[in-house]
Design a protein around this motif. Structure first.
Motif, PDB file in Angstrom:
ATOM      1  N   UNK A  83     -13.460  -4.037  11.465  1.00 55.06           N
ATOM      2  CA  UNK A  83     -12.346  -4.293  10.550  1.00 55.06           C
ATOM      3  C   UNK A  83     -11.885  -5.717  10.730  1.00 55.06           C
ATOM      4  N   UNK A  84     -11.495  -6.325   9.638  1.00 51.66           N
ATOM      5  CA  UNK A  84     -11.091  -7.721   9.716  1.00 51.66           C
ATOM      6  C   UNK A  84      -9.767  -7.897   8.992  1.00 51.66           C
ATOM      7  N   UNK A  85      -8.848  -8.526   9.687  1.00 55.69           N
ATOM      8  CA  UNK A  85      -7.551  -8.788   9.059  1.00 55.69           C
ATOM      9  C   UNK A  85      -7.679  -9.997   8.146  1.00 55.69           C
ATOM     10  N   UNK A  89      -2.474 -13.907   1.908  1.00 55.75           N
ATOM     11  CA  UNK A  89      -2.732 -14.194   0.491  1.00 55.75           C
ATOM     12  C   UNK A  89      -3.619 -13.142  -0.172  1.00 55.75           C
ATOM     13  N   UNK A  90      -4.264 -12.287   0.663  1.00 56.07           N
ATOM     14  CA  UNK A  90      -5.110 -11.247   0.070  1.00 56.07           C
ATOM     15  C   UNK A  90      -4.340  -9.964  -0.251  1.00 56.07           C
ATOM     16  N   UNK A  91      -3.060  -9.903   0.087  1.00 54.74           N
ATOM     17  CA  UNK A  91      -2.266  -8.714  -0.234  1.00 54.74           C
ATOM     18  C   UNK A  91      -2.016  -8.634  -1.739  1.00 54.74           C
ATOM     19  N   UNK A 100      -0.807  -0.813  -0.967  1.00 53.59           N
ATOM     20  CA  UNK A 100      -1.695  -1.802  -0.360  1.00 53.59           C
ATOM     21  C   UNK A 100      -2.623  -1.150   0.664  1.00 53.59           C
ATOM     22  N   UNK A 101      -2.072  -0.302   1.514  1.00 50.80           N
ATOM     23  CA  UNK A 101      -2.908   0.352   2.522  1.00 50.80           C
ATOM     24  C   UNK A 101      -3.875   1.326   1.845  1.00 50.80           C
ATOM     25  N   UNK A 165      -2.593  -3.340   8.927  1.00 54.13           N
ATOM     26  CA  UNK A 165      -2.685  -1.927   8.530  1.00 54.13           C
ATOM     27  C   UNK A 165      -3.892  -1.714   7.631  1.00 54.13           C
ATOM     28  N   UNK A 166      -4.113  -2.647   6.713  1.00 53.08           N
ATOM     29  CA  UNK A 166      -5.234  -2.527   5.780  1.00 53.08           C
ATOM     30  C   UNK A 166      -6.555  -2.610   6.542  1.00 53.08           C
TER      31      UNK A 166
END
Ligand code: ADP
Ligand code: MG
Length: 254
Positions: A83-85, A89-91, A100-101, A165-166
């Motif tokens: 997983x990568x945070x 700006x990607x929200x 979003x999640x 969280x994403x």
């Protein structure tokens, strides 16, 4: 081989004449916090992009969980368990935290888009389960009280946590974070460090790039140091702190 969660062997990336990542080799143990440090432009983010499939390397191999994942596309890497945070700006700024999640969970679907469109019972059940999972992640990360708030209304620190969280939505075994505490105040940093502990407790390994040296030295089990694309040191924070080459690399950029 399988006792290491991640093995990076000789990865190299050139941009024209510049060797941004130069034959870098390291590995990460399960359940540790592994750090990458180095001056600006050292190749830290590029290394992360090579592992997560956002850039393809010119040489080298990446093994994850005992499997050769070299050349995998980003979604394949995510499916493999990394997983990568992403940057804030990607929200989806207009969407609520929960949406979003939830959007990050679409990869978890086993039913097809058509089945979901037709509201086939199995698809409805699955959507409910994924929604519950999104709720669980928000709760786990302490954002439940903001579930219906549009992302744009969140303070910066909370937006960063939302993007974590994403990244967690796909149940990664390894979570990669690029400067997760940048722009946070002391209180926010303390909160995030506490979250890292909880994430580790869930059996997730963490790989982190960060400029805040105090935090890195107290947080990481082991780390590597990059300078001009090359790995110049590797070891525990204690070993790194007393390494002459590392001190020189940092002094050289002051
Ligand atoms: P760090 O994250 O350690 O600050 P980066 O990995 O972002 O460093 O960058 C390493 C080097 O590669 C820098 O010199 C940077 O300018 C260069 N670089 C990064 N991405 C690109 C790109 N897409 N095109 C050309 N050069 C790049
Ligand atoms: Mg960077």
């Amino acid at each position: 081989m399988s006792e290491k969660i991640l093995q990076v062997e000789g990865v190299t990336k050139r941009f024209g004449g510049l060797v941004a990542v130069d034959n870098v080799t390291f590995d990460v143990n399960p359940s540790e916090i592994f750090g990458i440090i180095g001056p600006n432009g050292a190749g830290k983010s590029t290394t992360l992009a090579l592992i997560s499939g956002f850039l393809s390397g010119d040489a080298g191999k990446v093994f994850f969980d005992g499997r050769d994942v070299t050349g995998f596309k980003p979604h394949q890497i995510a499916q493999a368990g990394i997983g990568r945070q992403f940057q804030v700006s990607r929200l989806f700024m207009e969407l609520s935290c929960i949406e979003n999640v939830f959007s990050g969970l679409h990869m978890g679907y086993k039913t097809s888009i058509l089945q979901r469109f037709l509201h086939v019972p199995a698809a409805n059940k699955e959507t409910q389960e994924l929604r519950r999972k999104a709720e669980d992640i928000l709760e786990f990360m302490g954002l439940s009280h903001l579930r219906d708030e549009p992302a744009k209304n969140l303070p910066h620190g909370y937006q960063r946590i939302l993007s974590m969280c994403i990244a967690l939505a796909t149940d990664p075994k390894l979570l990669m974070l690029d400067e997760p505490i940048t722009g946070m105040n002391e209180t926010e940093i303390e909160g995030v460090l506490e979250l890292f502990k909880q994430i580790l407790d869930r059996g997730v390994t963490i790989m982190i790039i960060e400029h805040n040296m105090d935090v890195m030295m107290s947080l990481c089990d082991r780390m590597i140091v990059l300078d001009f694309g090359k790995k110049i040191a590797e070891g525990t924070p204690k070993v790194i702190q007393s390494n002459d080459q590392v001190i020189e690399a940092y002094l050289g950029t002051e």
